[in-house]
Design a protein around this motif. Structure first.
Motif: not given
Length: 354
Positions: A19-20, A23, A26, A28, A32, A144, A148, A182
């Motif tokens: 998931l990170w 993120r 796209r 942070l 985040e 994931n 997102g 998302a």
């Protein structure tokens, strides 16, 4: 292009790491970035898994941010050295991660030897990419997706995911799926279930497909629309919207024999109980024993048969571990004097002692 992910167990650290990566792909926000710093600092395993997931998804270029998140110069230097590793080393470590850690990443189809690693999907994807995710009986897992979106798959579930430039399409073939969507207004997420479409932009909802013509939808956040597949095109131009039903948070829609009932409001407790499978539990609050057995049967290969009509009047309540057949049988014996035996063909037969 079609890939298959088959899950047997859930590893939350790797789910979080994936998931990170999505993120960071796209970008942070400041909040985040700080949350990522805390997550990495919580355990050395977190950083290790993050690097491995970046290698698997070929996103090592996104990890330059890590050099700014570590206080220790030696750790930052180690991260930079990792970013400089040659491509062949990344491929080797990815293979070790799949085999040694039992991460069920995309498998190369037998008919296409040497095909590339599953791409990270985005609006710029020129061709739709299809991936199949599935869980076995008694298993549940978290997926994931690169945009997102998060999928939680319950027992014996199969869903294919196809991303194109104008939509994100999930085809639920069997089982149960919780979707945390998302936000992407230009590319709505649609779940095809039976002859209906559940459509959302940025929300969370649960879909349980009982069979080809029967399913339930529960919305936990935001709003969704349920419409016939044939209405997708018509809904854009206007006509035919009378067959579209809209659900909000805390509401449920049941479709039986392809006909949708009225939307009903359900309480937070009922939603929590219904979705307790996320924690590996089943919660009953006065259901008949037969209904409870039907639910339990989803999580075990065992089959049950009620051979004593008196048992039909029994109602049970409590929390049970999904798939814990022996625990349920013991509870039935201690609380209701219901005994169990296995027939010659392996069916668990239930009867009530005199």
């Amino acid at each position: 292009m079609s890939k298959i992910y088959q899950f047997q167990t859930e590893n939350q650290i790797y789910d979080d790491a994936s998931l990170w990566i999505a993120r960071m792909d796209r970008g942070l926000s400041a909040e985040e970035t700080e949350a990522l710093r805390r997550w990495i600092s919580a355990s050395a395993k977190h950083k290790e898994c993050l690097l491995e997931m970046a290698q698997l998804w070929d996103r090592m270029d996104k990890l330059s941010i890590l050099s700014e998140l570590f206080d220790s110069p030696s750790v930052a230097a180690s991260t930079k050295r990792s970013l400089a590793r040659p491509v062949w080393a990344l491929a080797a470590s990815a293979l070790l991660a799949v085999v040694g850690l039992q991460l069920f990443m995309p498998q190369t189809p037998l008919t296409q030897p040497g095909t590339e690693q599953a791409p990270v999907l985005s609006q710029q994807t020129s061709q739709p990419s299809n991936t199949l995710y599935e869980t076995g009986i008694g298993a549940h897992s978290t997926v994931n997706l690169p945009d997102g979106t998060r999928l939680l798959l319950n027992t014996n579930t199969q869903v294919s995911v196809t991303y194109s430039t104008d939509q994100r399409l999930l085809l639920l073939k069997k089982g149960e799926l919780l979707v945390e969507v998302a936000h992407d207004k230009q590319r709505p997420l649609r779940v095809q279930v039976g002859d209906k479409i559940v459509e959302a932009v940025g929300t969370a909802f649960n879909v349980y497909l009982k069979d080809e013509q029967n399913f339930d939808v529960i919305v936990t956040e935001g709003r969704v629309k349920v419409k016939p597949i044939a209405q997708i095109t018509q809904a854009i131009t206007g006509p035919g919207t009378d067959s579209i039903q809209e659900l909000g948070r805390g509401e449920k829609l049941s479709v039986r024999n392809t006909h949708a009932a009225a939307v009903e409001a359900i309480g937070a407790t009922a939603i929590h109980d219904r979705l307790s499978w996320r924690d590996g539990n089943l919660v009953f609050r006065g259901e008949t024993l037969q209904d409870a057995l039907n639910e339990l049967s989803r999580y075990t290969p065992d089959n049950f048969k009620v051979v004593d009509a008196r048992i039909n009047q029994v109602r049970i309540a409590g929390l049970y571990k999904a798939g814990d057949v022996e625990g349920l049988l013991l509870s039935l014996k201690e609380n209701f004097n219901i005994t169990s035996t296995r027939s010659a063909d392996g069916v668990i037969e239930l009867s009530m002692q005199q």
